[in-house]
Design a protein around this motif. Structure first.
Motif: not given
Lengths: 350, 73
Positions: B23-24, B28, B31-32, B34-37, B39-40, B42-44
Motif C-alpha cells: 500500500x505504501x 497513486x 491506485x487512482x 480505473x476510476x479508483x477501483x 482503492x475498493x 485495498x479496503x476489502x
C-alpha cells in the motif's frame, strides 16, 4: 442446524453484498474537460472525457450545456463524438455572462439517450472583459436545458473524486454500523451483570467488546486507505479521524483494565462499569463532536451526509443488507470468543 | 508465555509487512486508475487480513487451552 440459521444469513448477505456491490456499474460521469478556462465572446472547442460513457451510441442525439444555477444555460452548438470516452463540444460563448463578476465557474452537462445526463460540477471557468449582468442574463436564457434522459439500468451514482470508491459504502461504513450494534449489545450485558452478577454476562460483554474493537480498527484502517485516495492523506488529523482514534483507545483500555485484576469478581464489576462509561463516551466522540466542527468526513459539520445526496435507492438495496451481514459476522466471531472464554473458565475451575 | 507472545507479535508484523509495503509503495497513479477501483480492492483486502489476523490469535488461544487440557490428563 436450527441454531445456526443466523450465521448462514450473515454469510448469504455478505455474498450478496460482494457480488452486487462490486458488479453493479457506475452511472456515466465526466472526469475532465479541457481547456478549463474559456473567454467570453469567442467560439471555443472543449474536449471532454467521459467515464462509463457511450458517446458514439445515438451520437446525433447528444446534447450539452454549460450551466450555472437552475436558470442560466448555454447549449453547445456542435457536438462531435470522437469515441465512446471522448467528445468535442463547440461553444459560441456570448460576450456577457449572467454575473456581476469577471470570472465565473460553470457546470458542464451532457445528455444522451444511451447514458442519461451527467455533469462535471464547476468544470469550466469563463472570463469576461466587461460586466453587463442584465445582457448576460438575457443571453444565457436563449437555449434552456430541456428533457434530460435517465439511464435505464441498475447503476450506482457517479461522483467526481469518489469514482468507484463509492462502493466502499458497503465495506467501510458498515464496519462502524456493525461495531455500534455489537457495542450496544456489550453494554446491555454489562448492565445486566451489574444488576445480577452472573459471570457469563461478563464474558458476553467481553466477547462483544472484543469484536467491536476489531470492527472499529478495521473501520479506521479502511477509512485511512479511502482517505489517502480521496482526501490526499492517510491521516489528515481530521476531527472524525482523531475522535474515533480516541474512542478506540478508550475501548482498548477496557482490555488493559481486565488484564490488571486477579480477582474475577472485582475484574467483572469494574470492567462492567468501565464499559458503560466507554460507550457513553464513544457516542459524542464519533457522532456528536465531528458534527459540531468542520470535517472532511461526510455527515459531519460543513459536509453533507452521504444519505441525503449520494446514497440513492439502488445503493440502499446493498447498504442495509451489508450492515446486517457484517453485524452477523461480528456476532459469529463474538460467539466463538465467548465459547473459548467459557472453556478456559472450566479448565481453571477444574 | 513471553516467547509465545513475541512469536505472535512477529507473526503479526510479518503478515502485515507485505500488505503495508504494497500500500505504501503503490504509486497513486495505479491506485487512482480505473476510476479508483483498486482503492475498493485495498479496503476489502484490509478487512480480510484483519479478520485473518484475528483468527490466528484465536487459534493460538485455543491451542493453549488444548495444551492445558492435555497436561491435566
Amino acid at each position: 442446524m436450527k441454531n445456526y440459521w443466523w450465521k448462514f444469513l450473515g454469510v448469504l448477505l455478505l455474498i450478496y453484498t460482494f457480488v452486487f456491490g462490486l458488479l453493479t456499474p457506475l452511472k456515466t460521469g465526466i472526469t475532465a474537460a479541457s481547456p478549463y478556462s474559456l473567454q467570453a465572446g469567442q467560439t471555443q472547442v472543449v474536449t471532454v472525457q467521459g467515464y462509463n460513457s457511450f458517446f458514439t451510441k445515438e451520437k446525433e442525439k447528444l446534447r450539452a450545456w454549460l450551466k450555472t444555477g437552475s436558470e442560466f444555460a448555454l447549449a453547445a452548438s456542435q457536438i462531435e463524438a470522437v469515441d465512446d470516452r471522448t467528445v468535442k463540444l463547440t461553444f459560441h460563448v456570448p460576450a456577457h455572462l449572467p454575473t456581476d463578476s469577471k470570472v465565473k465557474d460553470f457546470t458542464l452537462l451532457i445528455d444522451s439517450p444511451a447514458d442519461g445526463a451527467s455533469i462535471l460540477p464547476g468544470g469550466l471557468s469563463i472570463k469576461q472583459d466587461s460586466v453587463n449582468e442584465a445582457a448576460g442574463k438575457a443571453l444565457w436564457t436563449a437555449s434552456p436545458i430541456s428533457q434530460l434522459h435517465e439511464k435505464e439500468a441498475i447503476t450506482f451514482p457517479f461522483r467526481n473524486i469518489l469514482g468507484e470508491t463509492i462502493r466502499n459504502t458497503y465495506y467501510h461504513v458498515p464496519m462502524w454500523m456493525a461495531m455500534f450494534i455489537i457495542l450496544i449489545g456489550a453494554v446491555v450485558f454489562s448492565i445486566k451483570y451489574l444488576i445480577n452478577p452472573d459471570a457469563d454476562y461478563d464474558r458476553k460483554a467481553m466477547a462483544l467488546t472484543n469484536v467491536g474493537l476489531l470492527l472499529g480498527i478495521l473501520g479506521l484502517i479502511t477509512g485511512a486507505i479511502w482517505a489517502k485516495n480521496t482526501w490526499g492523506k492517510y491521516w489528515s488529523w481530521d476531527v472524525k479521524q482523531n475522535m474515533t482514534a480516541i474512542a478506540l483507545l478508550i475501548y482498548s483500555a477496557y482490555f488493559v483494565l481486565r488484564a490488571s485484576f486477579e480477582d474475577p469478581e472485582k475484574k467483572a464489576r469494574i470492567s462492567a462499569v468501565f464499559n458503560i462509561f466507554a460507550f457513553a463516551s464513544i457516542v459524542p466522540l464519533i457522532y456528536i463532536i465531528p458534527k459540531l466542527t468542520d470535517s472532511l468526513h461526510p455527515g459531519a459539520g460543513g459536509n453533507i451526509a452521504f444519505g441525503s445526496q449520494d446514497l440513492d435507492n439502488t445503493m440502499r438495496m446493498i447498504f442495509y443488507p451489508a450492515i446486517i451481514g457484517w453485524a452477523l459476522l461480528g456476532l459469529w466471531i463474538g460467539e466463538v470468543i465467548l465459547r473459548t472464554a467459557r472453556i478456559r473458565e472450566r479448565i481453571l475451575d477444574a | 508465555m513471553l516467547i509465545a507472545k513475541k512469536k505472535a507479535l512477529s507473526t503479526l508484523s510479518l503478515l502485515l509487512l507485505p500488505f503495508t509495503l504494497l500500500l505504501a509503495q503503490q504509486d497513486t497513479d495505479f491506485m487512482r486508475s480505473m476510476g479508483k477501483m483498486y482503492v475498493v480492492v485495498a479496503v476489502i483486502l484490509a478487512i480480510f487480513i484483519g479478520i485473518i489476523i484475528y483468527l490466528i490469535r484465536l487459534d493460538r488461544k485455543l491451542t493453549k487451552l488444548e495444551d492445558q487440557i492435555k497436561n491435566h490428563e
